[in-house]
Design an enzyme around this catalytic site. Structure first.
Site, PDB file in Angstrom:
ATOM      1  N   ARG A 208       0.865  -1.158   0.000  1.00 58.91           N
ATOM      2  CA  ARG A 208       0.000   0.000   0.000  1.00 58.91           C
ATOM      3  C   ARG A 208       0.918   1.228   0.000  1.00 58.91           C
ATOM      4  O   ARG A 208       2.127   1.113   0.080  1.00 58.91           O
ATOM      5  CB  ARG A 208      -0.967  -0.010   1.194  1.00 58.91           C
ATOM      6  CG  ARG A 208      -0.501  -0.700   2.453  1.00 58.91           C
ATOM      7  CD  ARG A 208       0.568  -0.072   3.249  1.00 58.91           C
ATOM      8  NE  ARG A 208       0.287   1.345   3.439  1.00 58.91           N
ATOM      9  CZ  ARG A 208       1.266   2.208   3.612  1.00 58.91           C
ATOM     10  NH1 ARG A 208       2.499   1.831   3.624  1.00 58.91           N
ATOM     11  NH2 ARG A 208       1.009   3.469   3.750  1.00 58.91           N
ATOM     12  N   GLY A 209       0.272   2.432  -0.117  1.00 55.61           N
ATOM     13  CA  GLY A 209       1.083   3.632  -0.303  1.00 55.61           C
ATOM     14  C   GLY A 209       1.177   3.900  -1.803  1.00 55.61           C
ATOM     15  O   GLY A 209       1.490   2.998  -2.597  1.00 55.61           O
ATOM     16  N   ALA A 210       0.886   5.145  -2.188  1.00 57.33           N
ATOM     17  CA  ALA A 210       0.753   5.475  -3.623  1.00 57.33           C
ATOM     18  C   ALA A 210       1.951   5.053  -4.481  1.00 57.33           C
ATOM     19  O   ALA A 210       1.766   4.340  -5.478  1.00 57.33           O
ATOM     20  CB  ALA A 210       0.463   6.966  -3.766  1.00 57.33           C
TER      21      ALA A 210
ATOM     22  N   ARG B 290      -7.839  -0.217  -6.550  1.00 59.95           N
ATOM     23  CA  ARG B 290      -8.024   0.897  -5.609  1.00 59.95           C
ATOM     24  C   ARG B 290      -8.101   2.202  -6.414  1.00 59.95           C
ATOM     25  O   ARG B 290      -7.302   2.417  -7.315  1.00 59.95           O
ATOM     26  CB  ARG B 290      -6.874   0.964  -4.579  1.00 59.95           C
ATOM     27  CG  ARG B 290      -6.791  -0.254  -3.679  1.00 59.95           C
ATOM     28  CD  ARG B 290      -5.788  -0.052  -2.560  1.00 59.95           C
ATOM     29  NE  ARG B 290      -6.290   0.911  -1.567  1.00 59.95           N
ATOM     30  CZ  ARG B 290      -5.509   1.434  -0.621  1.00 59.95           C
ATOM     31  NH1 ARG B 290      -4.208   1.122  -0.558  1.00 59.95           N
ATOM     32  NH2 ARG B 290      -6.016   2.296   0.261  1.00 59.95           N
TER      33      ARG B 290
ATOM     34  N   GLN C 289      -1.826   2.449   9.987  1.00 60.43           N
ATOM     35  CA  GLN C 289      -0.548   2.461   9.254  1.00 60.43           C
ATOM     36  C   GLN C 289       0.526   3.225  10.036  1.00 60.43           C
ATOM     37  O   GLN C 289       1.707   2.925   9.938  1.00 60.43           O
ATOM     38  CB  GLN C 289      -0.722   3.122   7.871  1.00 60.43           C
ATOM     39  CG  GLN C 289      -1.483   2.291   6.870  1.00 60.43           C
ATOM     40  CD  GLN C 289      -2.965   2.595   6.865  1.00 60.43           C
ATOM     41  OE1 GLN C 289      -3.545   2.940   7.905  1.00 60.43           O
ATOM     42  NE2 GLN C 289      -3.605   2.451   5.717  1.00 60.43           N
TER      43      GLN C 289
ATOM     44  N   ASP D 235      -1.869  10.809  -2.016  1.00 61.95           N
ATOM     45  CA  ASP D 235      -2.220   9.771  -2.981  1.00 61.95           C
ATOM     46  C   ASP D 235      -2.546  10.390  -4.332  1.00 61.95           C
ATOM     47  O   ASP D 235      -2.420   9.741  -5.368  1.00 61.95           O
ATOM     48  CB  ASP D 235      -3.411   8.966  -2.460  1.00 61.95           C
ATOM     49  CG  ASP D 235      -2.966   8.093  -1.307  1.00 61.95           C
ATOM     50  OD1 ASP D 235      -2.602   6.941  -1.546  1.00 61.95           O
ATOM     51  OD2 ASP D 235      -2.893   8.622  -0.182  1.00 61.95           O
TER      52      ASP D 235
ATOM     53  N   ASN E 155      -5.147  12.522   0.769  1.00 60.95           N
ATOM     54  CA  ASN E 155      -4.269  11.645   1.554  1.00 60.95           C
ATOM     55  C   ASN E 155      -5.139  10.892   2.555  1.00 60.95           C
ATOM     56  O   ASN E 155      -6.355  11.075   2.598  1.00 60.95           O
ATOM     57  CB  ASN E 155      -3.196  12.465   2.268  1.00 60.95           C
ATOM     58  CG  ASN E 155      -2.077  11.588   2.830  1.00 60.95           C
ATOM     59  OD1 ASN E 155      -1.584  10.677   2.170  1.00 60.95           O
ATOM     60  ND2 ASN E 155      -1.735  11.824   4.089  1.00 60.95           N
ATOM     61  N   LYS E 156      -4.515  10.073   3.388  1.00 55.88           N
ATOM     62  CA  LYS E 156      -5.239   9.221   4.317  1.00 55.88           C
ATOM     63  C   LYS E 156      -6.280  10.002   5.121  1.00 55.88           C
ATOM     64  O   LYS E 156      -6.019  11.130   5.554  1.00 55.88           O
ATOM     65  CB  LYS E 156      -4.242   8.546   5.274  1.00 55.88           C
ATOM     66  CG  LYS E 156      -4.832   7.570   6.245  1.00 55.88           C
ATOM     67  CD  LYS E 156      -5.736   6.567   5.595  1.00 55.88           C
ATOM     68  CE  LYS E 156      -4.985   5.767   4.541  1.00 55.88           C
ATOM     69  NZ  LYS E 156      -5.960   4.884   3.815  1.00 55.88           N
TER      70      LYS E 156
HETATM   71  O1  MRU Z   1      -4.414   3.225   2.366  1.00 55.14           O
HETATM   72  P1  MRU Z   1      -2.942   3.421   2.203  1.00 55.14           P
HETATM   73  O2  MRU Z   1      -2.116   2.812   3.293  1.00 55.14           O
HETATM   74  O3  MRU Z   1      -2.454   3.024   0.833  1.00 55.14           O
HETATM   75  O4  MRU Z   1      -2.746   5.024   2.304  1.00 55.14           O
HETATM   76  C1  MRU Z   1      -1.468   5.529   2.173  1.00 55.14           C
HETATM   77  C2  MRU Z   1      -1.420   7.015   2.318  1.00 55.14           C
HETATM   78  O5  MRU Z   1      -2.407   7.711   2.478  1.00 55.14           O
HETATM   79  C3  MRU Z   1      -0.063   7.643   2.133  1.00 55.14           C
HETATM   80  O6  MRU Z   1       0.055   8.787   2.917  1.00 55.14           O
HETATM   81  C4  MRU Z   1       0.099   8.026   0.666  1.00 55.14           C
HETATM   82  O7  MRU Z   1      -0.180   6.923  -0.132  1.00 55.14           O
HETATM   83  C5  MRU Z   1       1.471   8.549   0.354  1.00 55.14           C
HETATM   84  S1  MRU Z   1       2.636   7.293   0.386  1.00 55.14           S
HETATM   85  C6  MRU Z   1       4.085   8.038   0.037  1.00 55.14           C
END
Ligand code: MRU
Length: 390
Positions: free
Chosen positions: A54-56, A100, A224, A265, A275-276
């Site tokens: 996970r993470g963009a 996603r 996370q 993201d 973002n999250k």
């Molecule tokens: O749901 P996730 O864990 O994929 O969400 C991740 C985030 O919101 C991160 O802050 C974002 O992807 C940036 S990662 C460098």
């Protein structure tokens, strides 16, 4: 970055089998460090959707490797001709994109891989181009994160210098001031390939000997922050404190937060940041308390076609179970368990991301430098993206 002193990235081609890709299964961290092989399109779909990865930036790299592995699968189908191959690869692309919706890196990587493959004259050549593109996207992410680290380091140094010049209030130890940084979710190397985005300046400052301390939002519902950000900061020896998500505003009121750095993201061409979930609330608290709020943005996470983030960015809604249950280590059995939090009859809503409007963002830390969160700032750093049709 290192785990138990050994350097790891989050994704890599299997060292003994070019038809497989290996990842760290992040669902089990920090309690279990497990490496998983991805060998089919279905493996990649599950790995992205169920958040093994996970993470963009990492989602983007995984999607690109997914295209490559799927190309091997399709090419191995009986009587697979060029026309069928292309049709199948378009289906593969649609399936990966559907895993996603919010992180723009996913569609960016899939489209880039398909257009690179189109230059191939044979199925084998197209498959080779898919692998090459996955490697390129992965190496670019590492380089961009490192550059974000260096540009963000200067912001931390400025705060440190200002604190050094300021007389030490009572209670702050003689060793000189600490720069207290709050971060939300995990935008660390575990969300990328290496270095991280929001964490890259923090690692750079720590390695430069600047005393930093990180307030780590637990980041419900999947935690996370508590599970991944705390893990990677601890592995690197960076002082940090895990806090409940609702604590950050109070810490800002007490003057215990010098800056906020988060990831993204999807950021629009005018600087609206997805973002999250919970990031927007931190931005509001930061604005109310005069705390600088920075977003670390690799260009692979900028969607130049979009403007108004709140209207145009698709926000993922995930399973209610993620809110109704919580997973963690049962220290008696040593097993990672999931337990119910809510009454069984209570429904739950699970928005995975929110949008922070550009007006609440102090600046964007990109691989090309820091700019104000707005079209002028982004265009100054990325003039070639000015013409991307909206
Ligand atoms: O749901 P996730 O864990 O994929 O969400 C991740 C985030 O919101 C991160 O802050 C974002 O992807 C940036 S990662 C460098």
């Amino acid at each position: 970055m290192n785990v138990n002193g050994k350097h790891y990235r989050t994704i890599w081609l299997h060292p003994d089998d070019e038809a497989a890709v290996q990842i760290i299964d992040q669902r089990l961290l920090p309690h279990r460090f497990a490496i998983v092989d991805l060998r089919t399109l279905e493996d990649f779909e599950a790995a992205i959707q169920d958040m093994y990865v996970r993470g963009a930036p990492l989602i983007g790299s995984a999607a690109a490797y997914g295209i490559y592995v799927a190309a091997l699968q399709v090419a191995a189908m009986p009587h697979c001709e060029a026309k069928t191959f292309e049709e199948k690869m378009r289906e593969v692309a649609a399936r990966l994109k559907a895993t996603r919706p919010t992180a723009v890196n996913l569609a960016y990587a899939v489209d880039r891989a398909l257009s690179a493959m189109a230059a191939g004259k044979t199925i084998a050549e197209q498959t080779r181009l898919a692998l090459q593109t996955a490697h390129e996207i992965t190496e670019e992410s590492v380089a961009h994160c490192h550059a974000i680290g260096q540009h963000g380091l200067r912001l931390i140094e400025e705060i440190y210098q200002r604190k050094l010049e300021r007389p030490t209030p009572s209670g702050e130890h003689r060793m000189g001031p600490t720069v207290n940084i709050l971060t939300h979710c995990n935008a660390g190397w575990l969300a990328c390939i290496d270095h991280g985005t929001a964490t890259a300046p923090i690692y750079a400052a720590h390695d430069r000997g600047i005393p930093v301390h990180v307030w780590v939002d637990e980041t419900r519902p999947r935690n996370q922050g508590a599970s991944l950000t705390a893990f990677e900061l601890a592995e690197h020896g960076v002082p940090h404190t895990v806090i409940a998500d609702n604590t950050g505003g109070h810490l800002m009121q007490l003057g215990l937060v010098d800056m906020v750095i988060v990831g993204t993201d999807r950021t629009t061409r005018i600087g609206d940041v997805a973002n999250k979930i919970g990031t927007y609330l931190k931005a509001l608290a930061a604005a109310d308390n005069g705390v600088p709020f920075y977003v670390a943005v690799p260009s692979s996470s900028i969607d130049w076609r979009l403007r108004n983030g709140l209207v145009e960015i698709p926000i993922e809604q995930r399973d209610a179970r993620e809110v109704q249950f919580i997973s963690g280590l049962d220290e008696k059995t040593g097993e990672v368990q999931e337990v119910r939090l809510t009454p069984s009859g209570s429904p739950a809503a699970n928005y995975a991301f929110d949008v922070t409007p550009a007006r609440l963002v102090t600046g964007l830390i990109t691989e090309r430098g820091v700019c104000e969160a707005g079209e002028a700032g982004l265009m100054a750093l990325f003039p070639e993206c000015g013409g991307v049709d909206e």
